[in-house]
Design an enzyme around this catalytic site. Structure first.
Site, PDB file in Angstrom:
ATOM      1  N   GLY A 212     -46.103 115.064 -35.635  1.00 39.60           N
ATOM      2  CA  GLY A 212     -46.884 115.316 -36.727  1.00 39.60           C
ATOM      3  C   GLY A 212     -46.139 116.137 -37.689  1.00 39.60           C
ATOM      4  CG  HIS A 213     -48.077 116.251 -41.705  1.00 38.12           C
ATOM      5  ND1 HIS A 213     -48.549 117.523 -42.254  1.00 38.12           N
ATOM      6  CD2 HIS A 213     -49.100 115.673 -41.553  1.00 38.12           C
ATOM      7  CE1 HIS A 213     -49.746 117.488 -42.485  1.00 38.12           C
ATOM      8  NE2 HIS A 213     -50.374 116.322 -41.834  1.00 38.12           N
ATOM      9  CG  ASN A 214     -42.542 120.232 -41.579  1.00 39.41           C
ATOM     10  OD1 ASN A 214     -41.883 119.765 -42.351  1.00 39.41           O
ATOM     11  ND2 ASN A 214     -42.326 120.429 -40.364  1.00 39.41           N
ATOM     12  N   GLY A 215     -47.058 121.468 -40.884  1.00 38.00           N
ATOM     13  CA  GLY A 215     -48.437 122.035 -41.177  1.00 38.00           C
ATOM     14  C   GLY A 215     -49.580 121.211 -40.845  1.00 38.00           C
ATOM     15  CB  SER A 216     -49.822 118.215 -38.835  1.00 33.18           C
ATOM     16  OG  SER A 216     -48.997 118.411 -37.779  1.00 33.18           O
ATOM     17  N   GLY A 217     -50.785 121.319 -37.793  1.00 36.34           N
ATOM     18  CA  GLY A 217     -51.657 122.094 -36.747  1.00 36.34           C
ATOM     19  C   GLY A 217     -51.123 122.287 -35.674  1.00 36.34           C
ATOM     20  CE  LYS A 218     -45.658 119.467 -35.380  1.00 32.69           C
ATOM     21  NZ  LYS A 218     -45.779 119.667 -36.650  1.00 32.69           N
ATOM     22  CB  SER A 219     -47.479 125.778 -34.254  1.00 35.49           C
ATOM     23  OG  SER A 219     -45.922 125.526 -34.295  1.00 35.49           O
TER      24      SER A 219
ATOM     25  CD  GLU B 187     -40.809 121.939 -34.598  1.00 41.62           C
ATOM     26  OE1 GLU B 187     -39.689 122.054 -35.202  1.00 41.62           O
ATOM     27  OE2 GLU B 187     -41.791 121.632 -35.226  1.00 41.62           O
TER      28      GLU B 187
END
Ligand SMILES: Nc1ncnc2c1ncn2[C@@H]1O[C@H](COP(=O)(O)OP(=O)(O)OP(=O)(O)O)[C@@H](O)[C@H]1O
Ligand SMILES: Nc1ncnc2c1ncn2[C@@H]1O[C@H](COP(=O)(O)OP(=O)(O)OP(=O)(O)O)[C@@H](O)[C@H]1O
Ligand SMILES: [Mg+2]
Ligand SMILES: [Mg+2]
Lengths: 286, 267
Positions: free
Chosen positions: B37-44, B163
């Site tokens: 997912g893109h940076n800031g998509s909510g993964k973390s 990551e």
């Protein structure tokens, strides 16, 4: 006259480990203009240590370092204005957290430029421009940098150095943590800055695809030694890269696989997907 | 009931915007899931809700039949380990040894066993020579390797890697992945957040997050056939499949296309 390392070694001394020599007898010359250099090597090989020398953040333990005509040794020289060197050579840290300390993104990016003789308004404009360049919109200006995602932090830390407009840029793993689109945007941006302004740019990365696609010159660090300084093509034509703890770019790996599986005779040294595609088509038509 | 269940999960850091919106997921025991997912998509953020570090405004998470709430949070934390995106967030000790031990101490692992495991896992990540070093004095990739060792040593049933290999050189990454594969074969459930498409290809299923929502969640092979999912989400296909797609359905390229797919899906 850009940056020159003459027999530079650097030892970290710590209580637990005593002296640890992180880079050894480095001889290296980086021209002030028009260089676009990749710096690669295994984890702990000394890349960040080398990069920190380039803007006089640390001084050689032995040997000498020349940056824009100033000779830097292990002794502080009162005649040298180290801060001027740090303005001329901008360094983006591996961990953006070490670089972000203001309460808003805008203030963070403005911090560098405000040290120069420009007005607050100009600095604000610069902050906005730099932020957009790294792919973030204006809504981020008022955000607290601590409350950003990993990739967003990385982008802000890069924007901060871009805003300072240094003569040479040294970026320590600027693309780690970026999404694939962001990686492209930033690599294209760095390349574009290099081509239009002639600024020399040094980029540390573990991404062999980027190294192959974007760079002419590559430096390989291995266990503190500079073991390769030359053309990217030459590096990836080596039979074996395990000694360097490196790998081949994906285009080469994929084409090698096709050659082996289908008994083809393609030239595997293709930098981009488009070039690889053309080579496949050529081979099939034969 | 699935091993990991996320139902109607909504999360925001402030009232303004939802960082996660109505996320629904089911993950089976022993699965390897990659999260793109893109940076800031909510993964973390998703990862932190899964380990109970962030409390969602809406929705429910359950793991192995236990619902995430004050009563079971401790129980759940024993089952699930997370390697944080920034390894510095994981370090509390004075030495690398302390840091690898930290997670195990919380699990009350006996001292003898702990010492053995510290050496075992430090060796696995190639950091045996650094046990007495201060974590702050390590290089970026060395920090990541120590963070990974500390979590592996806890031997949780589930591990989230956020990551965790982003700063490893190709060679150490390969070594580590090889080891993770063996853990997976022994039944470890893996959730691997990554920007590296080649790493994602190792997973059984791929979850694509986009602006806080689940954009796609499908078998690895299936999702790779849908280029638009990737282009819509700031992602790229692996080189091999990009090439396969570019070679039109023309019969003369059939064999090559098959080999390119074979290459992509090789685990
Ligand atoms: N402050 C320090 N004190 C003691 N040793 C250090 C310190 N910083 C780095 N080192 C050691 O020096 C060596 C080189 O570190 P450096 O950070 O330059 O590596 P690197 O090539 O950038 O690695 P990576 O790819 O993991 O970031 C490593 O073995 C590291 O442990
Ligand atoms: N502590 C926080 N307070 C407020 N907003 C936050 C906080 N942490 C993250 N956010 C925002 O929430 C969104 C999701 O962040 P998250 O860290 O989950 O993204 P991510 O998918 O992990 O991104 P990346 O690939 O960059 O690591 C981002 O827009 C980010 O700015
Ligand atoms: Mg480094
Ligand atoms: Mg993240």
């Amino acid at each position: 006259m850009g940056i020159r390392f003459n027999e530079v070694s650097y030892g970290y001394s710590s209580f637990a480990q005593g002296l640890y020599t992180a880079i050894k007898d480095i001889n290296l010359e980086i021209t002030e203009k028009n260089e676009f250099i990749a710096l690669v090597g295994h984890t702990g090989s000394g890349k960040s240590t080398l990069a920190k020398h380039m803007n006089a953040l640390i001084f050689p333990t032995s040997g000498t370092l020349e940056i824009f005509g100033h000779t830097i040794t292990n002794k502080r020289n009162k005649k040298i204005k180290y801060n001027d060197i740090r303005k001329k050579v901008g360094l983006v840290f591996q961990f953006p957290e070490y670089q972000l300390f203001e309460e808003t993104v805008e203030k963070d990016i403005m911090f560098g430029p405000m040290n120069f003789k420009i007005t607050k308004e100009e600095a604000k404009k610069l902050a906005k421009q730099s932020l957009n360049l790294v792919g973030l919109d204006d809504s981020y200006l008022s955000r607290n940098p601590y409350n950003l995602s990993g990739g967003e932090k990385k982008r802000v830390s890069i924007a901060g150095i871009l805003a300072m407009d240094p003569d040479i840029l040294v970026l320590d793993e600027p693309t780690s943590g970026l999404d694939p689109a962001g990686k492209r945007i930033l690599m294209d941006l760095f390349k574009n800055i290099n081509e239009t302004t002639g600024k020399t740019i040094v980029i540390i990365t573990h991404d062999m695809d980027l190294v192959y696609q974007y760079f002419n010159r590559v430096l390989v660090m291995n266990d503190g030694h500079l073991v390769f300084d030359g053309k990217t093509e030459v590096l990836f034509q080596k039979e074996d890269l395990t000694d360097y703890h490196l790998d081949y770019p994906n285009t080469i790996k994929v084409l090698k696989y096709l050659n082996q599986e289908l008994n083809l005779n393609m030239n595997v040294f293709q930098k981009t997907n488009a070039e690889a595609l053309a080579e496949i088509k050529r081979a099939v038509r034969l | 009931m699935s091993y990991i269940e996320i139902k109607n999960l909504t999360f925001s850091y402030n009232e303004k915007t939802n960082v996660l919106e109505d996320v629904n997921l089911e993950i089976n025991k022993g699965e390897w899931i990659a999260v793109l997912g893109h940076n800031g998509s909510g993964k973390s953020t998703l990862a932190k809700t899964l380990v109970g570090l962030l409390e969602p405004q809406k929705g429910e998470i359950s793991i192995d039949g236990l619902v995430m709430n004050d009563e079971f949070a401790y129980e759940i934390r024993k089952k699930i380990g997370i390697v944080f995106q920034n390894p510095d967030n994981q370090f509390v000790g004075v030495t690398v040894r302390d840091d690898i031990a930290f997670g195990m101490e919380n699990l009350c692992v006996p001292r003898e066993e702990m010492l053995e495991k510290i050496s075992f896992y430090a060796e696995k990540v190639n950091m045996l020579n650094f046990l007495d070093s201060e974590p702050a004095n390590l290089s970026g990739g060395q920090k990541q390797r120590v963070a990974i060792a500390g979590i592996l040593a806890m031997q949780s049933d589930i591990i989230i890697f956020d990551e965790a290999t982003s700063m490893l050189d190709p060679f150490s990454r390969e070594e580590l992945i090889k080891y993770i594969k063996t853990l997976h074969q022994d039944g470890l459930t893996i959730i691997m957040i990554t920007h590296d498409i080649n790493e994602a290809l190792l997973a059984d299923r791929i979850l694509v997050m986009n602006k806080g929502k689940v954009y796609a969640f499908e078998d690895t092979e299936e999702i790779m056939k849908k280029k638009s999912i990737f282009t819509d989400s700031h992602l790229e296909l692996p080189v091999s499949l990009d090439l396969a797609n570019a070679l039109t359905d023309n019969q003369e390229y059939k064999e090559i296309r098959e080999k390119l797919w074979e290459y992509a899906l090789m685990k």
